[in-house]
Every structure is written in structure tokens, then in C-alpha cells.
Motif scaffolding. Structure first.
Motif, mmCIF file in Angstrom:
data_model
loop_
_atom_site.group_PDB
_atom_site.id
_atom_site.type_symbol
_atom_site.label_atom_id
_atom_site.label_comp_id
_atom_site.label_asym_id
_atom_site.label_seq_id
_atom_site.Cartn_x
_atom_site.Cartn_y
_atom_site.Cartn_z
ATOM 1 N N ARG A 29 23.108 5.183 -9.561
ATOM 2 C CA ARG A 29 23.118 6.308 -8.721
ATOM 3 C C ARG A 29 21.542 7.385 -8.638
ATOM 4 N N ASP A 30 21.124 6.910 -9.593
ATOM 5 C CA ASP A 30 19.597 7.660 -9.964
ATOM 6 C C ASP A 30 18.688 6.521 -9.063
ATOM 7 N N LEU A 31 18.841 5.563 -8.806
ATOM 8 C CA LEU A 31 18.090 4.508 -7.882
ATOM 9 C C LEU A 31 18.395 4.899 -6.527
ATOM 10 N N ASP B 273 0.776 -1.297 0.066
ATOM 11 C CA ASP B 273 0.027 0.102 -0.243
ATOM 12 C C ASP B 273 0.799 1.092 -0.017
ATOM 13 N N GLU B 274 1.935 1.310 0.830
ATOM 14 C CA GLU B 274 2.801 2.326 1.036
ATOM 15 C C GLU B 274 3.977 2.467 -0.005
ATOM 16 N N TRP B 275 4.630 1.263 -0.234
ATOM 17 C CA TRP B 275 5.907 1.205 -0.825
ATOM 18 C C TRP B 275 5.712 0.548 -2.423
ATOM 19 N N VAL B 276 7.030 0.884 -3.000
ATOM 20 C CA VAL B 276 7.272 0.052 -4.216
ATOM 21 C C VAL B 276 8.693 -0.367 -4.068
ATOM 22 N N LEU B 277 8.846 -1.377 -4.839
ATOM 23 C CA LEU B 277 10.276 -2.149 -4.671
ATOM 24 C C LEU B 277 10.868 -2.208 -5.855
ATOM 25 N N LEU B 278 12.198 -1.662 -6.019
ATOM 26 C CA LEU B 278 13.039 -1.552 -7.163
ATOM 27 C C LEU B 278 13.964 -2.758 -6.958
ATOM 28 N N SER B 279 13.990 -3.699 -8.115
ATOM 29 C CA SER B 279 14.853 -4.720 -7.978
ATOM 30 C C SER B 279 16.086 -4.609 -8.770
ATOM 31 N N ARG B 280 17.175 -4.456 -8.302
ATOM 32 C CA ARG B 280 18.469 -4.188 -9.128
ATOM 33 C C ARG B 280 19.585 -5.600 -8.931
ATOM 34 N N MET B 281 19.370 -6.428 -9.825
ATOM 35 C CA MET B 281 20.459 -7.454 -9.876
ATOM 36 C C MET B 281 21.678 -6.944 -10.109
ATOM 37 N N HIS B 282 22.791 -7.730 -9.972
ATOM 38 C CA HIS B 282 24.369 -7.431 -10.276
ATOM 39 C C HIS B 282 24.201 -7.579 -11.683
ATOM 40 N N ALA C 269 22.156 -13.460 -14.521
ATOM 41 C CA ALA C 269 21.438 -13.677 -15.849
ATOM 42 C C ALA C 269 19.888 -14.005 -15.682
ATOM 43 N N GLU C 270 19.301 -13.995 -14.453
ATOM 44 C CA GLU C 270 18.079 -14.272 -14.457
ATOM 45 C C GLU C 270 17.144 -12.961 -15.090
ATOM 46 N N ASN C 271 16.245 -13.377 -15.677
ATOM 47 C CA ASN C 271 15.175 -12.603 -16.081
ATOM 48 C C ASN C 271 13.793 -12.647 -15.242
ATOM 49 N N PHE C 272 13.504 -11.674 -14.316
ATOM 50 C CA PHE C 272 12.341 -11.841 -13.492
ATOM 51 C C PHE C 272 11.131 -11.300 -14.169
ATOM 52 N N ASP C 273 9.909 -12.128 -13.841
ATOM 53 C CA ASP C 273 8.747 -11.770 -14.041
ATOM 54 C C ASP C 273 8.024 -11.105 -13.177
ATOM 55 N N PHE C 274 7.678 -9.794 -12.993
ATOM 56 C CA PHE C 274 7.101 -9.154 -12.009
ATOM 57 C C PHE C 274 5.814 -8.655 -12.506
ATOM 58 N N SER C 275 5.167 -9.111 -13.528
ATOM 59 C CA SER C 275 3.986 -8.661 -14.205
ATOM 60 C C SER C 275 2.852 -8.879 -12.987
ATOM 61 N N ALA C 276 2.842 -9.808 -12.056
ATOM 62 C CA ALA C 276 1.875 -9.784 -11.286
ATOM 63 C C ALA C 276 1.896 -8.860 -10.254
ATOM 64 N N TYR C 277 3.051 -8.033 -10.096
ATOM 65 C CA TYR C 277 3.051 -7.120 -9.302
ATOM 66 C C TYR C 277 3.400 -5.708 -9.973
ATOM 67 N N GLU C 278 2.528 -5.464 -11.029
ATOM 68 C CA GLU C 278 2.764 -4.212 -11.831
ATOM 69 C C GLU C 278 2.443 -3.043 -10.781
ATOM 70 N N GLY C 279 3.243 -1.924 -10.956
ATOM 71 C CA GLY C 279 3.048 -0.786 -10.377
ATOM 72 C C GLY C 279 3.406 -0.944 -8.667
ATOM 73 N N MET C 280 4.265 -1.909 -8.310
ATOM 74 C CA MET C 280 4.456 -2.362 -6.917
ATOM 75 C C MET C 280 5.900 -2.614 -7.074
ATOM 76 N N VAL C 281 6.348 -3.539 -8.144
ATOM 77 C CA VAL C 281 7.842 -4.135 -8.173
ATOM 78 C C VAL C 281 8.191 -3.925 -9.449
ATOM 79 N N TYR C 282 9.362 -3.316 -9.618
ATOM 80 C CA TYR C 282 10.008 -2.668 -10.746
ATOM 81 C C TYR C 282 11.274 -3.405 -10.663
ATOM 82 N N ASP C 283 11.520 -4.040 -11.997
ATOM 83 C CA ASP C 283 12.879 -4.527 -12.718
ATOM 84 C C ASP C 283 13.729 -3.570 -13.138
ATOM 85 N N VAL C 284 14.725 -2.982 -12.173
ATOM 86 C CA VAL C 284 15.694 -1.940 -12.803
ATOM 87 C C VAL C 284 17.036 -2.188 -13.230
ATOM 88 N N SER C 285 16.954 -3.553 -13.121
ATOM 89 C CA SER C 285 18.452 -4.256 -13.536
ATOM 90 C C SER C 285 19.134 -3.423 -14.728
#
Length: 359
Positions: free
Chosen positions: A253-255, A218-227, A231-247
């Protein structure tokens, strides 16, 4: 000539030095060496580049007066006598590096040849940037480096000192995050022994996103930043607007700036993030194995970490709840940590570095 992370990114210390020189040294021709996979990115940023390992590149790269890079170059590439090679590296070390690693667990990599390659590489460097005296001591030994060290703080961190609230607001907008949402950044590292092949590493989330959504959605969003090696490609489509893949986001630095809280493990990102005086949580679910088997640490992380260390999902969620209300600047451990590692981070590191390495 500039390169960042094997010519695949426009980021990190090389970017900060490039941006400083572009503004203050118009007499220099500044070019990036770019892998074919990153050409679109450099064109979007309108940055002058030459595609790596093409005929124009082989003509231009060896004739450059300066090389600025943040990782090792290919072993077969000699450094011309008249070229000055500035190695910026890419982090304050927590986990052991180079010659300090007792046994290599990476695929198709022999311990002795790995260490020899580091020595052959460091012989080419004319200058090495260091963010603090702690790193200087480690770099010299771990890289078997006897050249000149420029101890300036990290150029890439200047923006963390010099940023404005307007910049943060613009970054959230660019990422598609609502102004009223709080942001947590999850930025773990890779595990040497969990891989598909050389240079491609596995990663599995150790907390359940459905549970995270119930607790914080409700309050937060999660930015997921892999090294960049994961090599993984994560599917966050079930959490659209809540979990962002920013790898694949161009520059972490912007993140940092857009987020209110950092969750990491053994990545060096926390050394930089601490500059912002925001909460850091260490989700070290495999601490004993990583510390005792895989890499080993340079510091006593359990004693000196500038935030709580947790090992289970439940502990992680509890730490998030308690840290969101905490003022980290009131913590003596946090203050001591910043005094030890961030004392040079005053927003002028790029200026000092450039003045030091230019002939």
C-alpha cells in the motif's frame, strides 16, 4: 489472532483490521501469528506476536475468539467450535480462482485435490470479506462458500482514500527517493507453470533495464515488486538510485502511494491502484498463453482494462511516454471500471468489516 500471507507479512486486510481495532477496540487483546522468518519485521513494527507452530502458539491459537486471515490455513488445522474465522482474502479476482480453474498447472498439485482443499478450507470460514458485488459472486462459487459475506470494500484500501501529500512525501524519503523524481511501480504476478519447486516460482524481466535507463533514468525511478511466491533475487546494483527491489517491503500500500504510475500484468493490484486515479499500464507479453492455457479470466480484460495493454518493450515504453501526460479520469473506460469495482472504497471499509464480524 491475525495472519497475513502464511504468517510472513504485516500487511493487507488483516493489518488494516488490526490497526482499526487497536485504535477503536482497546478491550481486545490483539496478537499476530508469525513465521520465524518474519519475527524481525514484527519486532521493528512493535507488534505483539506469537511464533507460529511453537508450544505457546498451539496453546493460544485454538483458544482465540477470532481468527483474521487472508489466505488458506494449513489443511490439518481444525477450527474450534467457539472461534469466529474471518477470511479477508487478498484481491479482486481477474484470473480464475479455486474451483473455477479447469486444470491446475502448479508443481506437485493434482487438480481434484487442489479443489477439494479449497472446499475443506471454506467450510471453516464464518465470514468472508468482499470488495464489491462482482467479487462476491465469484468468491461464493470459486470457494464453494455458503457462509456470510461482508461486502464492505477492502479495509487495506482505506489508506488509499484517506492519505495526505505529507504521507507520500515521507514514504518517498523512507525509500530513499529524491523528491523531484517520478516513480513507476512494476508489480507483476507469478506464472503457474514456471517454477523451481512447489511454492517457488521463476520470473524473468521482459524489458531491458539498460534500455529503460536510457529512456527514463533521468526523470524516473523504478520500484520492482515481485509476487511473494516468486523466488528470484534480482541484482540491480548496476542501476543503484534508479531501480529499487522492493519485493520485501512490508506492505504494498505504501508503494502504491509513493508511485505515479503502475505497470502490472494479471495481478489484482490494478483494482486497488485505480482508486488513486493514476495511470496503469498492462504489460501482458504472454497474454494469449496466460488467458487460454494457464488460468483464464473472469472479465474481458482487453475490453475493460483501465489502461493500455502492451506486449513488447517498445510498446511498453511508448505507453509510458503517452500515459505520463494523460488524465485517466477523463477516460470513460477508467470511470466505468471504477464505478464497477471501487464504489465501496470510501475509506471506511475496516470500520464496516469489524462491526459486521464482532459477536
Amino acid at each position: 489472532m491475525f495472519e497475513s500471507f502464511h504468517a510472513k507479512q504485516f500487511s493487507d486486510n488483516p493489518r488494516a483490521i488490526y490497526e482499526h481495532m487497536k485504535e477503536h477496540y482497546p478491550e481486545f487483546k490483539l496478537l499476530w501469528s508469525v513465521d520465524k522468518s518474519a519475527i524481525k519485521l514484527f519486532e521493528e513494527f512493535n507488534v505483539p506476536y506469537i511464533r507460529r507452530f511453537t508450544i505457546p502458539w498451539f496453546w493460544t491459537f485454538p483458544r482465540a475468539e477470532y481468527w483474521v486471515n487472508n489466505v488458506r490455513l494449513p489443511r490439518w488445522m481444525p477450527k474450534p467450535k467457539n472461534t469466529v474465522y474471518l477470511q479477508t482474502w487478498h484481491g479482486t479476482p481477474l484470473k480464475k480462482l479455486g474451483l473455477d480453474i479447469e486444470e491446475i498447472h502448479m508443481p506437485n498439485t493434482e487438480t481434484e485435490s487442489y479443489k477439494k482443499n479449497f472446499t475443506l478450507e471454506s467450510e471453516k470460514w464464518d465470514y468472508l470479506i468482499s470488495p464489491n458485488s462482482y467479487s462476491t459472486e465469484i468468491f461464493k462459487r470459486a470457494f464453494h462458500y455458503n457462509g456470510k459475506v461482508i461486502e464492505t470494500g477492502y479495509p487495506r484500501n482505506d489508506v488509499l482514500t484517506n492519505h495526505s501529500n505529507q504521507l507520500i512525501s515521507n514514504l518517498k524519503k523512507d525509500l530513499g527517493i529524491a523528491e523531484d523524481k517520478k516513480v513507476m511501480l512494476y508489480a507483476p504476478t507469478w506464472r503457474d507453470n514456471e517454477f523451481y519447486q512447489k511454492g517457488k516460482y521463476k520470473f524473468k524481466f521482459q524489458f531491458d533495464l539498460e534500455n529503460w535507463k536510457k529512456e527514463f533514468g533521468d526523470e524516473w525511478v523504478l520500484l520492482s515488486r515481485m509476487h511473494y511466491l516468486v523466488a528470484e533475487n534480482f541484482d540491480f546494483s548496476a542501476y543503484e538510485g534508479m531501480v529499487y527491489d522492493v519485493s520485501l517491503y512490508p506492505d504494498i500500500r505504501d508503494l502504491y502511494l509513493a508511485s505515479d504510475l503502475l505497470i502490472t500484468d494479471y495481478s489484482s493490484v490494478f483494482f486497488d491502484y485505480a482508486i488513486l486515479n493514476r495511470p496503469i499500464i498492462f504489460f501482458m507479453y504472454d497474454l494469449e498463453n496466460y488467458r487460454d492455457q494457464l488460468r483464464g479470466f473472469y472479465m474481458d480484460i482487453e475490453k475493460d482494462a483501465p489502461g493500455p495493454i502492451v506486449q513488447t518493450e517498445r510498446e511498453l515504453f511508448q505507453a509510458i511516454q503517452s500515459m505520463t501526460e494523460a488524465d485517466v479520469q477523463l477516460s470513460p473506460i477508467f470511470s466505468e471500471f471504477k464505478g464497477r469495482f471501487s464504489s465501496l472504497e470510501d475509506g471506511l471499509a475496516a470500520e464496516r468489516a469489524v462491526k459486521a464480524f464482532l459477536k
